[in-house]
Write an enzyme that holds these catalytic residues in place. Structure first.
Site, PDB file in Angstrom:
ATOM      1  N   GLY A  93     -11.387   4.237 -30.590  1.00  0.00           N
ATOM      2  CA  GLY A  93     -11.098   3.596 -28.500  1.00  0.00           C
ATOM      3  C   GLY A  93     -12.883   4.774 -27.754  1.00  0.00           C
ATOM      4  O   GLY A  93     -13.042   5.384 -28.183  1.00  0.00           O
ATOM      5  N   ALA A  94     -12.576   4.435 -26.469  1.00  0.00           N
ATOM      6  CA  ALA A  94     -13.232   5.009 -25.571  1.00  0.00           C
ATOM      7  C   ALA A  94     -12.746   4.670 -24.544  1.00  0.00           C
ATOM      8  O   ALA A  94     -11.805   4.109 -24.476  1.00  0.00           O
ATOM      9  CB  ALA A  94     -14.520   3.923 -25.590  1.00  0.00           C
ATOM     10  N   ASP A  95     -12.849   5.514 -23.762  1.00  0.00           N
ATOM     11  CA  ASP A  95     -12.452   6.054 -22.126  1.00  0.00           C
ATOM     12  C   ASP A  95     -13.311   5.469 -21.510  1.00  0.00           C
ATOM     13  O   ASP A  95     -12.748   4.686 -20.493  1.00  0.00           O
ATOM     14  CB  ASP A  95     -12.658   7.301 -22.154  1.00  0.00           C
ATOM     15  CG  ASP A  95     -11.744   8.556 -22.704  1.00  0.00           C
ATOM     16  OD1 ASP A  95     -10.959   8.110 -23.047  1.00  0.00           O
ATOM     17  OD2 ASP A  95     -12.382   9.756 -23.340  1.00  0.00           O
ATOM     18  N   GLU A 131     -13.995  13.135 -34.077  1.00  0.00           N
ATOM     19  CA  GLU A 131     -14.199  11.597 -33.538  1.00  0.00           C
ATOM     20  C   GLU A 131     -15.346  11.659 -33.649  1.00  0.00           C
ATOM     21  O   GLU A 131     -15.747  10.930 -34.643  1.00  0.00           O
ATOM     22  CB  GLU A 131     -13.375  11.023 -32.983  1.00  0.00           C
ATOM     23  CG  GLU A 131     -12.108  11.607 -32.256  1.00  0.00           C
ATOM     24  CD  GLU A 131     -11.282  10.382 -30.846  1.00  0.00           C
ATOM     25  OE1 GLU A 131     -10.570   9.469 -31.192  1.00  0.00           O
ATOM     26  OE2 GLU A 131     -12.364  11.309 -29.916  1.00  0.00           O
TER      27      GLU A 131
END
Length: 257
Positions: A93-95, A131
């Site tokens: 995922g990503a923020d 990650e």
């Protein structure tokens, strides 16, 4: 800090879309966070239906979920190196994802990226060091997100994992680079967040980040920094779940839903 927003249905569509891109026999990097968790669950379902894959977890949380879903696991050292199988694809995922022209990478220093690769901010779960190791080692890196994570330019705080003894020195270097560092505090215990690696996290506010590549280089060169949350030039595909489907953008710039 972890980001909020975006429906669980959109996150699920994104995660499951990326999981469907995994081929039989692949070694898969297993990301951390709520959207990546949907990909892990879908991979578990596919294993139940006969898919043969092995996973490389990026955190304690992703390891626990993968084991619960019956995904055979490898440590990174078992997956990468002489006579090792390598990592075929990583899903994470990503923020925040920079989708505007101002957020594109100039030369893609990290991972030899294409000029159209979108830079990311990661590290809301304080797992960005592992990650990045896994995502950078993969032949393909698929980012999964919901529309709330997209922005014209990166402007969220950048998580920076630091050695405990280097906290003050790194904080001063961040201020010199135009940022404002804040030690991340734990929510359910007294004291700071401690990463899986035994380090601390500084959340560093820089405002709008006009040149993610240059800032990434500055942070990487700072003594005491273990890893920062700018992922520049690494993403090969971005799967964004919407209320009606999934929008997939490839590094070449093409997209479809």
């Amino acid at each position: 800090m972890k980001t909020s927003g975006g429906s669980d249905a959109a996150k699920r569509r994104a995660g499951e879309s990326a999981a469907e891109a995994v081929d039989d026999g692949d070694v898969v990097g297993l990301g951390t966070g709520s959207t990546a968790a949907h990909a892990i669950r879908r991979l578990g379902d596919r294993i139940d239906s006969g898919l043969h894959v092995r996973g490389v977890p990026t955190s304690f949380a992703s390891r626990e979920l993968a084991a619960d879903r019956g995904i055979p696991l490898l440590d990174l050292d078992e997956a990468v190196g002489p006579d090792a199988p390598g990592i075929d694809v990583a899903i994470d995922g990503a923020d925040q994802i920079a989708v505007g022209a101002a957020g594109r990478v100039a030369t893609g220093a990290e991972g030899g990226g294409d000029p159209t690769a979108a830079p990311l901010i990661k590290g809301g779960g304080a797992a960005h060091a592992r990650e990045k190791l896994v995502d950078a080692a993969a032949d393909r890196f698929l980012v999964v997100a919901d529309p709330s994570k997209e922005a014209p330019v990166l402007d969220r705080s950048v998580p920076v994992e630091v050695l405990p003894a280097g906290r003050s020195a790194v904080a001063e270097a961040v201020r010199a680079a135009g940022g404002e560092p804040t030690l991340r505090r734990a929510e359910r215990k007294d004291g700071p967040v401690v990463t899986d690696n035994g380090n601390l996290v500084l959340d560093c506010a820089f405002g709008e980040i006009a040149d993610p590549e240059a800032l990434a280089a500055t942070l990487s060169a700072t003594p005491g920094v273990v890893e920062h949350g700018l992922f520049v030039g690494l993403a090969d595909e971005i799967h964004v779940g919407t209320e009606t489907g999934v929008r997939v953008t490839e590094r070449s710039g093409g997209s479809g839903e």
